[in-house]
Enzyme design. Structure first.
Site, PDB file in Angstrom:
ATOM      1  N   CYS A 102       2.785  -0.690   7.501  1.00  0.00           N
ATOM      2  CA  CYS A 102       1.917  -1.460   8.389  1.00  0.00           C
ATOM      3  C   CYS A 102       2.602  -2.780   8.719  1.00  0.00           C
ATOM      4  O   CYS A 102       3.126  -3.454   7.821  1.00  0.00           O
ATOM      5  CB  CYS A 102       0.586  -1.715   7.694  1.00  0.00           C
ATOM      6  SG  CYS A 102      -0.563  -2.654   8.698  1.00  0.00           S
ATOM      7  N   HIS A 144      -5.268   5.372  10.587  1.00  0.00           N
ATOM      8  CA  HIS A 144      -4.774   4.066  10.105  1.00  0.00           C
ATOM      9  C   HIS A 144      -5.237   2.945  11.038  1.00  0.00           C
ATOM     10  O   HIS A 144      -5.726   1.895  10.579  1.00  0.00           O
ATOM     11  CB  HIS A 144      -3.239   4.131  10.026  1.00  0.00           C
ATOM     12  CG  HIS A 144      -2.551   2.856   9.655  1.00  0.00           C
ATOM     13  ND1 HIS A 144      -1.747   2.737   8.538  1.00  0.00           N
ATOM     14  CD2 HIS A 144      -2.516   1.631  10.254  1.00  0.00           C
ATOM     15  CE1 HIS A 144      -1.261   1.497   8.469  1.00  0.00           C
ATOM     16  NE2 HIS A 144      -1.707   0.810   9.500  1.00  0.00           N
ATOM     17  N   GLU A 145      -5.097   3.156  12.355  1.00  0.00           N
ATOM     18  CA  GLU A 145      -5.425   2.090  13.310  1.00  0.00           C
ATOM     19  C   GLU A 145      -6.938   1.873  13.408  1.00  0.00           C
ATOM     20  O   GLU A 145      -7.392   0.730  13.522  1.00  0.00           O
ATOM     21  CB  GLU A 145      -4.839   2.406  14.689  1.00  0.00           C
ATOM     22  CG  GLU A 145      -3.312   2.489  14.721  1.00  0.00           C
ATOM     23  CD  GLU A 145      -2.617   1.245  14.165  1.00  0.00           C
ATOM     24  OE1 GLU A 145      -3.137   0.128  14.335  1.00  0.00           O
ATOM     25  OE2 GLU A 145      -1.557   1.405  13.525  1.00  0.00           O
ATOM     26  N   HIS A 148      -8.098  -0.273  10.794  1.00  0.00           N
ATOM     27  CA  HIS A 148      -7.896  -1.706  11.071  1.00  0.00           C
ATOM     28  C   HIS A 148      -9.103  -2.310  11.789  1.00  0.00           C
ATOM     29  O   HIS A 148      -9.496  -3.445  11.503  1.00  0.00           O
ATOM     30  CB  HIS A 148      -6.676  -1.916  11.978  1.00  0.00           C
ATOM     31  CG  HIS A 148      -5.373  -2.042  11.257  1.00  0.00           C
ATOM     32  ND1 HIS A 148      -5.130  -3.003  10.297  1.00  0.00           N
ATOM     33  CD2 HIS A 148      -4.206  -1.354  11.380  1.00  0.00           C
ATOM     34  CE1 HIS A 148      -3.880  -2.879   9.855  1.00  0.00           C
ATOM     35  NE2 HIS A 148      -3.303  -1.882  10.489  1.00  0.00           N
TER      36      HIS A 148
HETATM   37 ZN   LIG Z   1      -1.417  -1.160  10.174  1.00  0.00          ZN
END
Ligand SMILES: [Zn+2]
Length: 191
Positions: A102, A144-145, A148
């Site tokens: 990341c 993953h995004e 966020h």
């Molecule tokens: Zn990330």
């Protein structure tokens, strides 16, 4: 924007939820542009890594916006697909473990379990809804995004997994980190 505009741990904004985008205003379009330029500038500075995706929170704009690189196998391809208000509609398939890094967690990689298949709904820059069904690495990137946008980092999934943490050495190979010393007691990661 440049890589220096990308926020990293221990910045606490990374663990805050981002807000939904209402109108896709010039400000929102500018954020998308800034996200692209910051990502490209970041990977120009890294020998062994490619910036495959970014969430707006990573340039400290807490909106539910992510961008995903169209061809992450080709560092010269600078085109991205923006997803506004992305939502996971369905997680499917097997749970698989693979490496993740990341831009906001410098120099640490982790083996993270993710679903192998995902259906995502989002708006494009014209405010039109579209859907993506992704498998494998792209499914991982999207999970993953979208994490966020919810204030979640990949290390939060593996916080209690001593074997899951790695770093990239000078040759671009992953080496296991000392969990007790480099991870568990690293207050930058867990504030
Ligand atoms: Zn990330």
């Amino acid at each position: 924007m440049t890589k220096d505009d990308i926020i990293t741990l221990p910045n606490s904004h990374l663990r805050q939820k981002s807000q939904r985008v209402g109108l896709i205003s010039p400000e929102i379009l500018q954020i998308v542009k800034d996200m692209k330029s910051a990502t490209i500038n970041w990977d120009e500075s890294r020998e062994h890594e490619v910036g495959v995706a970014l969430a707006a929170v990573q340039i400290d704009r807490l909106y539910r916006i992510i961008i995903v690189r169209n061809d992450y196998d080709n560092k010269d391809d600078h085109t991205f697909t923006p997803l506004i208000n992305p939502e996971i509609v369905k997680l499917e398939g097997e749970i698989v473990e693979d490496y993740e890094g990341c831009l906001s967690v410098p120099n640490i990689y982790g083996k993270v379990q993710r679903y192998n298949k995902v259906k995502v709904r989002a708006l494009d820059l014209n405010g039109k809804q579209f859907r993506i069904t992704a498998e494998g690495f792209m499914a991982r990137i999207l999970q993953h995004e979208i994490d966020h946008t919810n204030g979640l980092l990949f290390i939060d999934h593996i916080a209690e997994a001593p074997q899951a943490f790695f770093e990239l050495n000078d040759e671009g190979k992953l080496e296991a980190l000392d969990y007790a010393q480099d991870v568990k007691q690293n207050s930058l990661l867990w504030q």
